[in-house]
Design a protein around this motif. Structure first.
Motif, PDB file in Angstrom:
ATOM      1  N   GLN A 192     -11.922  24.618  23.050  1.00 37.74           N
ATOM      2  CA  GLN A 192     -11.467  25.352  21.862  1.00 37.74           C
ATOM      3  C   GLN A 192     -11.353  24.404  20.670  1.00 37.74           C
ATOM      4  O   GLN A 192     -10.897  23.271  20.818  1.00 37.74           O
ATOM      5  CB  GLN A 192     -10.109  26.001  22.136  1.00 37.74           C
ATOM      6  CG  GLN A 192      -9.712  27.040  21.096  1.00 37.74           C
ATOM      7  CD  GLN A 192      -8.347  27.658  21.394  1.00 37.74           C
ATOM      8  OE1 GLN A 192      -7.335  27.172  20.923  1.00 37.74           O
ATOM      9  NE2 GLN A 192      -8.342  28.726  22.175  1.00 37.74           N
TER      10      GLN A 192
ATOM     11  N   PHE B 109      -2.783  29.236  21.815  1.00 36.67           N
ATOM     12  CA  PHE B 109      -4.153  28.908  22.225  1.00 36.67           C
ATOM     13  C   PHE B 109      -4.769  30.030  23.077  1.00 36.67           C
ATOM     14  O   PHE B 109      -5.954  30.002  23.361  1.00 36.67           O
ATOM     15  CB  PHE B 109      -4.166  27.624  23.064  1.00 36.67           C
ATOM     16  CG  PHE B 109      -3.676  26.406  22.303  1.00 36.67           C
ATOM     17  CD1 PHE B 109      -4.567  25.600  21.622  1.00 36.67           C
ATOM     18  CD2 PHE B 109      -2.323  26.080  22.277  1.00 36.67           C
ATOM     19  CE1 PHE B 109      -4.131  24.484  20.925  1.00 36.67           C
ATOM     20  CE2 PHE B 109      -1.879  24.965  21.585  1.00 36.67           C
ATOM     21  CZ  PHE B 109      -2.782  24.164  20.906  1.00 36.67           C
TER      22      PHE B 109
ATOM     23  N   LEU C  66      -7.434  24.976  29.299  1.00 35.85           N
ATOM     24  CA  LEU C  66      -7.896  25.094  27.921  1.00 35.85           C
ATOM     25  C   LEU C  66      -7.968  23.697  27.316  1.00 35.85           C
ATOM     26  O   LEU C  66      -6.974  22.969  27.308  1.00 35.85           O
ATOM     27  CB  LEU C  66      -6.974  25.995  27.106  1.00 35.85           C
ATOM     28  CG  LEU C  66      -7.645  26.396  25.788  1.00 35.85           C
ATOM     29  CD1 LEU C  66      -7.483  27.868  25.512  1.00 35.85           C
ATOM     30  CD2 LEU C  66      -7.174  25.557  24.635  1.00 35.85           C
TER      31      LEU C  66
ATOM     32  N   ASN D  80     -16.721  26.986  30.624  1.00 37.21           N
ATOM     33  CA  ASN D  80     -16.475  28.272  29.961  1.00 37.21           C
ATOM     34  C   ASN D  80     -17.100  29.456  30.709  1.00 37.21           C
ATOM     35  O   ASN D  80     -17.884  30.237  30.121  1.00 37.21           O
ATOM     36  CB  ASN D  80     -17.007  28.218  28.520  1.00 37.21           C
ATOM     37  CG  ASN D  80     -16.114  29.003  27.563  1.00 37.21           C
ATOM     38  OD1 ASN D  80     -15.116  29.599  27.981  1.00 37.21           O
ATOM     39  ND2 ASN D  80     -16.463  29.001  26.296  1.00 37.21           N
TER      40      ASN D  80
ATOM     41  N   GLY E 249     -16.588  23.542  16.802  1.00 42.27           N
ATOM     42  CA  GLY E 249     -16.721  24.993  16.988  1.00 42.27           C
ATOM     43  C   GLY E 249     -17.902  25.537  16.194  1.00 42.27           C
ATOM     44  O   GLY E 249     -18.638  26.404  16.663  1.00 42.27           O
TER      45      GLY E 249
ATOM     46  N   ASN F  58     -10.123  27.927  16.969  1.00 41.68           N
ATOM     47  CA  ASN F  58      -9.792  29.264  17.490  1.00 41.68           C
ATOM     48  C   ASN F  58     -10.000  30.361  16.442  1.00 41.68           C
ATOM     49  O   ASN F  58      -9.217  31.301  16.368  1.00 41.68           O
ATOM     50  CB  ASN F  58      -8.341  29.282  18.012  1.00 41.68           C
ATOM     51  CG  ASN F  58      -8.095  30.459  18.947  1.00 41.68           C
ATOM     52  OD1 ASN F  58      -9.040  31.089  19.445  1.00 41.68           O
ATOM     53  ND2 ASN F  58      -6.837  30.780  19.192  1.00 41.68           N
TER      54      ASN F  58
ATOM     55  N   ASP G 276      -7.034  35.205  20.735  1.00 36.14           N
ATOM     56  CA  ASP G 276      -8.020  34.873  19.708  1.00 36.14           C
ATOM     57  C   ASP G 276      -7.532  35.297  18.324  1.00 36.14           C
ATOM     58  O   ASP G 276      -6.529  35.999  18.192  1.00 36.14           O
ATOM     59  CB  ASP G 276      -9.389  35.491  20.033  1.00 36.14           C
ATOM     60  CG  ASP G 276      -9.442  36.974  19.739  1.00 36.14           C
ATOM     61  OD1 ASP G 276      -8.421  37.658  19.967  1.00 36.14           O
ATOM     62  OD2 ASP G 276     -10.484  37.462  19.282  1.00 36.14           O
TER      63      ASP G 276
ATOM     64  N   SER H 259      -8.370  21.704  24.134  1.00 37.16           N
ATOM     65  CA  SER H 259      -8.358  21.767  22.669  1.00 37.16           C
ATOM     66  C   SER H 259      -8.884  20.452  22.106  1.00 37.16           C
ATOM     67  O   SER H 259      -8.401  19.378  22.456  1.00 37.16           O
ATOM     68  CB  SER H 259      -6.933  22.013  22.166  1.00 37.16           C
ATOM     69  OG  SER H 259      -6.897  21.752  20.771  1.00 37.16           O
TER      70      SER H 259
ATOM     71  N   CYS I 136     -11.445  26.385  10.994  1.00 38.06           N
ATOM     72  CA  CYS I 136     -12.461  26.162  12.029  1.00 38.06           C
ATOM     73  C   CYS I 136     -12.851  24.679  12.060  1.00 38.06           C
ATOM     74  O   CYS I 136     -12.686  23.964  11.078  1.00 38.06           O
ATOM     75  CB  CYS I 136     -13.686  27.049  11.814  1.00 38.06           C
ATOM     76  SG  CYS I 136     -14.590  26.741  10.290  1.00 38.06           S
TER      77      CYS I 136
ATOM     78  N   GLY J  79     -13.509  31.366  22.921  1.00 35.83           N
ATOM     79  CA  GLY J  79     -12.528  30.291  23.139  1.00 35.83           C
ATOM     80  C   GLY J  79     -11.270  30.758  23.848  1.00 35.83           C
ATOM     81  O   GLY J  79     -10.289  30.012  23.917  1.00 35.83           O
ATOM     82  N   THR J  80     -11.288  31.967  24.392  1.00 35.36           N
ATOM     83  CA  THR J  80     -10.097  32.503  25.076  1.00 35.36           C
ATOM     84  C   THR J  80     -10.348  32.543  26.582  1.00 35.36           C
ATOM     85  O   THR J  80     -11.367  33.082  27.019  1.00 35.36           O
ATOM     86  CB  THR J  80      -9.785  33.942  24.570  1.00 35.36           C
ATOM     87  OG1 THR J  80      -9.813  33.941  23.151  1.00 35.36           O
ATOM     88  CG2 THR J  80      -8.422  34.404  25.059  1.00 35.36           C
TER      89      THR J  80
END
Ligand SMILES: Cc1cc2nc3c(=O)[nH]c(=O)nc-3n(C[C@H](O)[C@H](O)[C@H](O)COP(=O)(O)OP(=O)(O)OC[C@H]3O[C@@H](n4cnc5c(N)ncnc54)[C@H](O)[C@@H]3O)c2cc1C
Length: 483
Positions: free
Chosen positions: A68, A27, A88, A477, A143, A71, A30, A90, A139, A78-79
């Motif tokens: 995220q 995760f 993070l 973020n 996202g 990714n 990227d 997800s 994806c 998303g990093t």
């Protein structure tokens, strides 16, 4: 203040909390391997309520959140950064299809649904969800909306924004906003949906979306045509729009160098036309009429383009295409698309390159390319341009590779060192032509500082006001989109 107590976080929601380095590692880097970071933990909630619980905990602890999806983003959005202080978040486990309404032509899905599964859910209901891009097997729809992804069907159906009727969002303070309205018309104040779309996780967390569906096309035609120049590609676009109208769904430009790269790294994908042409166009139509009518129209278009007619019976000075192949089966159409979809992978296999995702008014593309190609060659002799993209939308992936690939004994070019100067040449020209330095990939961390340089102080101040209003603690973020 020490590191926040994660046992409290683990207790506050029902999903999974990953803390082992081996579990969190995938995760934290990227897709391109360009950005990597660290995180306090990776939270994988299962429901919107759980997302809200995680966000509330983060707000109370002032812990930054990096949302995220799949990714696959290409701007580092998303990093997390290297401080290891962020959580993070997800959304991958939030992946249920909540409702399909074929009469209203709408579909409600959770943010972690993989795009290919959303397309399939629409097909299962006898409908089309037209968003389509190379990363669709990985994806997520969350996202896609967070980046306002474009892809190959924008010409006919629009960007992700145009395909979304409503959103469910967990705000930066951990409240749930249910904006899942399946309405085509709703003028009841500021459009919050449109604020969250394209905000790259910097304003809140998208947890579900109501999407627009369309009738499945009765017939789809795909062709690959050789053109001598971007000018001729634009003449073909005008002809195709005139002949096919709204049925024209895709119009992709591909330079010969892109085809060479695909041939080199994916030899199973064969060059569709014999010989070489400076450029090619991959075009597609989706018709509500039957197969026979669609074939006749498409063959007519290619015939006129080869013969050099702007319209039946109106000859022009020169044909706009020099050769073409029309896919005669679904398998052949897929293999034409596979070439287009493997360009990014072929480039990656070849080595590092400098990526650009630019748009300029469609009519300016030939002049833009002429100017920038010449300026790059003058300043950086021998650099190679990997130019392809969604010409029908004025959006090109104008990537630059070093001059010395494959040249034995040639010292490698320090591409990293050249990057700021090359970006400057390309992006200054984009602005000169009234374009955008990020047409569909977002700003993330990749284009954040350049965007701040090119946007006016008024626009930057308005963007900061929106951020301050929706994320007053600055936990969503941080460091992405805005500095
Ligand atoms: C081979 C390949 C081809 C591609 N082709 C295209 C293309 O044609 N057109 C195009 O536009 N893009 C393309 N992309 C880029 C990428 O696939 C898109 O940007 C995609 O929309 C990202 O979705 P994701 O789920 O992977 O998001 P991620 O990469 O996980 O995240 C992207 C951004 O969105 C934020 N985010 C993710 N989920 C949420 C959420 N639920 N709520 C709030 N914020 C969230 C993240 O914080 C980050 O800022 C391509 C990528 C690859 C690898």
């Amino acid at each position: 203040m020490g590191a926040p107590d994660l046992t409290e976080l683990a207790a506050s929601f029902q999903g999974r909390l990953l803390t082992d380095a081996a579990d969190t590692a995938p995760f934290l880097v990227d897709w391109r391997g360009r950005y990597s970071g660290l995180a306090l933990a990776v939270a994988q909630p299962d429901t919107t309520e759980d997302v809200a619980a995680v966000v509330r905990w983060c707000a109370a602890q002032r812990v930054p959140i990096v949302p995220q999806g799949g990714n696959t983003g290409l701007s580092g959005g998303g990093t997390p950064d290297a401080s290891g202080t962020a959580l993070l978040l997800s959304l991958a486990r939030l992946n249920r299809v909540r409702a399909v309404d074929p009469v209203n032509n709408s579909l409600t899905v959770e943010a972690g649904c993989v795009l290919a599964n959303v397309q399939q859910a629409a097909r299962d209901a006898g409908r089309l969800f037209p968003l389509s891009l190379g990363a669709q097997g990985s994806c997520t729809i969350g996202g896609n909306l967070a980046t306002n992804a474009g892809g190959t069907q924008v010409l006919r159906y629009g960007n992700s924004r145009e395909l979304c009727l409503g959103l469910e969002v967990v705000t930066a303070s951990g409240e749930i906003w249910n904006g899942l309205r399946a309405l085509r018309k709703d003028n009841t104040g500021y459009d919050l949906r449109d604020l969250y779309i394209g905000s790259e996780g910097t304003l809140g967390v998208i947890t579900a979306a109501t999407l627009k569906l369309f009738p499945l096309p009765a017939a789809q035609m795909t062709a690959f045509a050789a053109v001598s120049s971007p000018d001729d590609a634009l003449r073909l676009l005008a002809l195709a729009q005139q002949q096919l109208g709204a049925a024209l769904t895709a119009f992709e430009l591909i330079s010969d160098f892109c085809i060479e790269l695909v041939e080199r790294h994916f030899p199973e994908l064969r060059r569709p036309l014999a010989g070489h042409s400076p450029y090619y166009v991959l075009l597609e139509s989706s018709d509500s009429d039957g197969e026979a009518q669609a074939t006749e129209r498409f063959e007519g278009l290619l015939g006129e383009a080869l013969a050099g007619e702007d319209a039946p019976g109106r000859p022009t000075a020169a044909p706009c295409i020099t050769d073409a192949v029309l896919a005669s089966s679904l398998a052949q159409a897929r293999s034409l698309w596979a070439i287009r979809e493997h360009i990014t992978m072929a480039q990656m296999a070849e080595g590092k390159n400098i990526k650009h995702d630019i748009s300029v008014p469609i009519s300016s593309i030939p002049a833009f390319l002429e100017q920038v190609d010449a300026e790059l060659e003058r300043r950086f002799p021998g650099v190679r341009v990997v130019n392809f993209g969604h010409l029908g939308d004025g959006n090109l992936h104008y990537n630059v590779s070093p001059p010395d690939w494959g040249t034995a004994g040639h010292p490698p070019t320090d591409l990293q060192a050249l990057q700021p100067d090359i970006n400057r040449v390309v992006h200054d020209a984009v602005i000169e032509f009234n374009g955008s330095i990020s047409a569909e990939h977002g700003l993330g961390q990749l284009r954040r500082d350049e965007a701040a340089r090119y946007k006016s102080p008024v626009e930057m101040a308005l963007m900061r006001s929106v951020k301050q209003a929706l994320d007053p603690l600055g936990i969503m973020n941080p460091g992405k989109v805005l500095g």
